[in-house]
Design an enzyme around this catalytic site. Structure first.
Site, PDB file in Angstrom:
ATOM      1  N   GLY A 109      44.793  44.772  38.999  1.00 11.32           N
ATOM      2  CA  GLY A 109      43.360  44.509  39.023  1.00 11.32           C
ATOM      3  C   GLY A 109      42.996  43.282  39.839  1.00 11.32           C
ATOM      4  O   GLY A 109      42.040  43.292  40.616  1.00 11.32           O
ATOM      5  N   THR A 110      43.753  42.212  39.690  1.00 14.03           N
ATOM      6  CA  THR A 110      43.438  40.975  40.400  1.00 14.03           C
ATOM      7  C   THR A 110      43.519  41.170  41.902  1.00 14.03           C
ATOM      8  O   THR A 110      42.628  40.749  42.653  1.00 14.03           O
ATOM      9  CB  THR A 110      44.379  39.843  39.944  1.00 14.03           C
ATOM     10  OG1 THR A 110      44.187  39.635  38.547  1.00 14.03           O
ATOM     11  CG2 THR A 110      44.107  38.560  40.688  1.00 14.03           C
ATOM     12  N   CYS A 119      41.662  26.473  22.513  1.00 15.62           N
ATOM     13  CA  CYS A 119      43.043  26.079  22.283  1.00 15.62           C
ATOM     14  C   CYS A 119      44.057  27.176  22.523  1.00 15.62           C
ATOM     15  O   CYS A 119      45.240  26.928  22.528  1.00 15.62           O
ATOM     16  CB  CYS A 119      43.206  25.546  20.871  1.00 15.62           C
ATOM     17  SG  CYS A 119      42.777  23.822  20.806  1.00 15.62           S
ATOM     18  N   THR A 162      55.727  48.761  51.376  1.00 13.04           N
ATOM     19  CA  THR A 162      56.262  50.010  50.829  1.00 13.04           C
ATOM     20  C   THR A 162      55.677  50.270  49.457  1.00 13.04           C
ATOM     21  O   THR A 162      55.610  49.363  48.623  1.00 13.04           O
ATOM     22  CB  THR A 162      57.800  49.924  50.772  1.00 13.04           C
ATOM     23  OG1 THR A 162      58.277  49.772  52.109  1.00 13.04           O
ATOM     24  CG2 THR A 162      58.402  51.179  50.160  1.00 13.04           C
ATOM     25  N   SER A 182      43.398  48.723  36.706  1.00 17.49           N
ATOM     26  CA  SER A 182      44.753  48.219  36.482  1.00 17.49           C
ATOM     27  C   SER A 182      45.521  49.166  35.575  1.00 17.49           C
ATOM     28  O   SER A 182      44.983  49.655  34.577  1.00 17.49           O
ATOM     29  CB  SER A 182      44.654  46.841  35.833  1.00 17.49           C
ATOM     30  OG  SER A 182      45.930  46.409  35.456  1.00 17.49           O
ATOM     31  N   ASN A 226      35.619  42.115  29.316  1.00 16.52           N
ATOM     32  CA  ASN A 226      36.893  42.158  28.598  1.00 16.52           C
ATOM     33  C   ASN A 226      36.835  41.503  27.222  1.00 16.52           C
ATOM     34  O   ASN A 226      37.549  41.894  26.310  1.00 16.52           O
ATOM     35  CB  ASN A 226      37.981  41.497  29.438  1.00 16.52           C
ATOM     36  CG  ASN A 226      37.572  40.154  29.995  1.00 16.52           C
ATOM     37  OD1 ASN A 226      36.473  39.997  30.514  1.00 16.52           O
ATOM     38  ND2 ASN A 226      38.438  39.167  29.880  1.00 16.52           N
ATOM     39  N   HIS A 265      48.162  48.780  33.479  1.00 16.21           N
ATOM     40  CA  HIS A 265      48.643  48.432  32.139  1.00 16.21           C
ATOM     41  C   HIS A 265      47.534  48.356  31.095  1.00 16.21           C
ATOM     42  O   HIS A 265      47.805  48.170  29.921  1.00 16.21           O
ATOM     43  CB  HIS A 265      49.443  47.130  32.176  1.00 16.21           C
ATOM     44  CG  HIS A 265      48.627  45.900  32.361  1.00 16.21           C
ATOM     45  ND1 HIS A 265      48.316  45.059  31.322  1.00 16.21           N
ATOM     46  CD2 HIS A 265      48.061  45.365  33.455  1.00 16.21           C
ATOM     47  CE1 HIS A 265      47.595  44.057  31.787  1.00 16.21           C
ATOM     48  NE2 HIS A 265      47.426  44.222  33.081  1.00 16.21           N
TER      49      HIS A 265
END
Lengths: 401, 340
Positions: free
Chosen positions: A73-74, A327, A239, A201, A153, A203
């Site tokens: 995706g990125t 955090c 490839t 993407s 997301n 995954h």
């Protein structure tokens, strides 16, 4: 130990066994390079073509050659935006929403800094809905590309990309959508829209990691990002990741088969969890737009507690989810999505995202409903802000900010 | 997920002294919810003896914030206020077996709450112009604010000086461009303010990062190695900025006396090795580690590294450093062998 419960499918999904099975021959016996002249290559070339068709079908694209395989995706997001800026030197502005993935926002920030590209960041309201007036105002003859995600997301909020694409078309700007979270979860029919480019993407839809695709509408001017060989019709050199491509194709086929399950059973699991948590835990609320939302995602803010503590305690119970808290990220930055939505800090830090997939069951929901109230209660007992349900937070004015 | 020590996990899952302390006479409230951290430390101090007889906490924050708060209440219990004031944030981190570099601010919050609580007891107002900024160097846990202060206070103009004063950039050096950016920005401001001349100011790209040396006492990712007692160090820097003291911080251990290489008996040799190790120990301890002599067999010196040195990715550098010092002190071709 009870069976682990995985509710972090927006982060990544389990690769489907059928996908792995489809991929395996392409590591060993089907090892040929699809560009080769001989039979070894030709067979693999056929498999790549088949995967392209599987993906075309899931996206409702008019042609299979509109699919360009990438590493994820990125990369797709970067390719789309960088290509758009190369096409017409007179168009040097980008429009993006404030809640885009870092794959878009951090690239935009970089372009602004290094190339002087003007980036219009369109704000969202408290439910995460795009400010359409601001979007209209930002569109101009200078706009090279609009990049607005199909679905967010963190909250699952769905954007009206088809309508937004029409508006972009009016000023001649390209429209790209980061659909990483939407593909496989909601029906998509690109040929009936004005969307020029779409990123996905593998995954995120039970496919392998390291593979993705960029849809590039036929006739869209395009400049490749990675230079080299002629692969992907010169649009993405290197490839082909043939096992990955075959896996992504299979994952796309399976996603189409499970689309109804996603809309009905998965959505009802999500709804039952959400309702149950809100009933059992005071001072909690859903963030995002419940009306227009991915069927698998629920983001719930638990006031006066901090997300990492919640996740650590959940993890001890074998439950996986994620948090918008500062955090839990390496950067220590609180979620830019929840900040853009103006969620109060006392709640944003305690926001937990539960994201389902077709692998989840009723038992998973029961388990979370069983342990969550105790976890929140335990942390609230430690919190200097907590005074009890429906009571105003303790007056607590710590030194420095 | 963060790599927390078992002790941090234990203090988070089973925090001691959590809750409200009745009849507290020393209360410190620090942090802010916008940062995702807030701590209320409540202590009961005996007015006669100034001994802390009870301590409890309430914390809004992540796992390590809760663990640090709980640890703090254990550390201060039974101490006098004077003793308590000497507790640094590093002491809190050490008590927990270390914190990830990004999480060192949790121990700083504990330190500040303690200072604030003592100030509250004494009826004075406590203020801290604490700021963190982005974490620049992950190996040593140095943030932008700390680099900026060091640059301003000491008129630093090269990345190497920054490494010497703050340790930032002494490890993997992936932060080099980050250090450069802060240095160039602050130097530019200093030129405008007339603190340094235009020619002195650092410009991005002026230095080849490949020539930067690795410091000999670094730490791996597992063992957070922030400037020992950063709060104290920052205060020093600020005083230095005000021109009251000149900051001198030795980067390396002072050089050992040149060996005269006399013929040593085994007992003398062991004694000399022990003395040398003793002189290095404070430096290891600064980084949260320790080194114990186990055996001397011919020229093989068997040592046991403990604390932060254990599992440290760069433990071998520590071993090399210890070996160099021993060779310098004894004049013998010693070989240091670490054992578990």
């Amino acid at each position: 130990m009870t069976t682990p419960v995985y509710l972090d499918n927006n982060a990544t999904t389990r690769c489907d066994e059928a996908v792995v099975e489809a991929m395996l021959p392409f590591f060993t016996e089907q090892f040929g390079n699809p560009s080769s002249m001989h039979a070894f290559g030709a067979r693999v070339g056929g498999a790549v073509k088949a995967a392209r068709v599987q993906l075309q079908s899931l996206l409702g694209a008019e042609f299979d050659h509109e699919i360009v395989f990438t590493a994820g995706g990125t990369e797709s997001d970067n390719m789309a935006i960088l290509s758009a800026l190369e096409i017409d030197p007179n168009r040097d502005e980008i429009i993006a929403s404030a809640v885009e993935h870092p794959a878009v926002l951090s690239l935009c920030g970089h372009l602004e800094k290094t190339r002087g590209i003007k980036v219009h960041v369109i704000p969202v309201d408290g439910q995460g809905l795009l400010d359409i007036a601001a979007y209209r105002a930002a569109l101009s003859e200078k706009t090279a590309i609009v990049s607005i995600m199909w679905a967010n997301n963190e909250t699952g909020t769905i954007f009206p990309v088809a309508e937004l694409a029409e508006l972009a078309k009016e000023v001649g700007a390209l429209f790209h959508t980061d659909a990483v979270q939407a593909v496989g979860k909601v029906p998509i029919d690109l040929k009936s829209t004005a969307i020029d480019m779409l990123s996905l993407s593998g995954h995120k839809l039970h496919g392998p990691k390291g593979i993705g695709a960029l849809y590039v509408r036929r006739g869209t001017r395009f400049r490749s990002l990675i230079k080299g060989g002629h692969q992907e019709r010169g649009r993405r050199a290197g490839t082909e990741n043939t096992p990955g491509i075959v896996g992504l194709g299979k994952a796309a086929e399976l996603a189409a088969l499970h689309m109804d399950d996603e809309k009905t059973r998965v959505a009802s699991l999500r709804d039952r969890l959400e309702k149950g948590l809100l009933q059992r835990i005071p001072n909690s609320f859903v963030t995002g737009n419940p009306a227009e939302r991915l069927p698998n995602t629920s983001n719930i803010a638990f006031e006066y507690v901090e997300g990492e503590g919640i996740l650590l305690l959940m993890n001890r119970e074998g439950i996986a989810a994620s948090s918008g808290s500062a955090c839990t990220s390496g950067s220590l930055e609180p979620s830019h999505v929840l900040r853009a939505m103006n969620i109060p800090y006392t709640a944003a830090h305690g926001a937990i995202r539960f994201s389902f997939s077709r692998d989840n069951t009723d038992a998973d929901v029961d388990r979370v409903l069983e342990v969550m109230p105790g976890i929140i209660e335990k942390l609230r007992a430690l919190s200097p802000f907590w005074q009890g349900a429906d009571k105003a937070p303790a007056t607590f004015n710590p030194v420095y900010a | 997920m963060w790599d927390y020590t078992d002790k941090v996990k234990d203090y988070f899952f089973n925090p001691v002294n959590a809750g409200v302390l009745e009849h507290a006479n020393a209360v410190g409230e620090v942090g802010a919810i916008s940062c995702g951290d807030a701590l209320k430390l409540m202590m009961r101090v005996n007015p006669e003896t100034e001994v802390i007889e009870a301590a409890k906490f309430q914390t809004f924050g992540c796992g390590s914030a809760i663990a640090s708060s709980s640890a703090l209440t254990e550390i201060v219990l039974g101490k006098t206020l004077e003793e308590a004031l000497r507790i640094s944030n590093q002491d809190i981190a050490d008590f927990l077996g270390g914190l990830p570099p990004e999480k060192m601010h949790c121990s700083v919050m504990g330190y500040e709450a303690l200072q604030a609580a003592v100030a509250d007891y004494r009826g004075v107002e406590w203020r801290d112009d604490h700021e963190e900024g982005a974490l620049v160097c992950k190996c040593f846990g140095v943030d932008e604010g700390m680099i900026e202060r060091a640059v301003r206070a000491n008129k630093l103009t090269t990345p190497e000086q920054i490494t010497h004063y703050t340790k930032a950039g002494g490890g993997c050096l992936t932060c080099f461009e980050g250090i450069e950016a802060v240095l160039a920005r602050v130097n530019e401001e200093m030129v405008t303010e007339g603190l340094i001349s235009f020619d002195e100011a650092y410009r991005i790209g002026a230095m080849d990062a490949r020539t930067m040396k690795q410091k000999t006492r670094p730490q791996g990712a597992k063992t957070p190695n922030v400037e020992p007692k950063p709060i104290i160090a920052l205060a020093d820097l600020e005083r230095a900025a005000a021109g009251t003291i000149v900051l001198e911080r030795p980067v390396e251990a002072p050089p050992a006396p040149a060996p005269t290489a006399p013929r040593l008996t085994t007992i003398q040799k062991i004694k000399l090795i022990e003395e040398t190790l003793e002189s290095i120990r404070p430096y290891l301890k600064l980084d949260g580690g320790d080194c114990e002599l186990i055996d001397v067999d011919g020229n093989n010196v068997v040592v046991k590294l403990s604390g932060a040195c254990v599992g440290c990715q760069q433990a071998s550098l520590t071993v090399n450093g210890v070996q160099e010092k021993l060779i310098a002190a004894t004049g013998l071709p010693l070989r240091v062998i670490p054992v578990k």
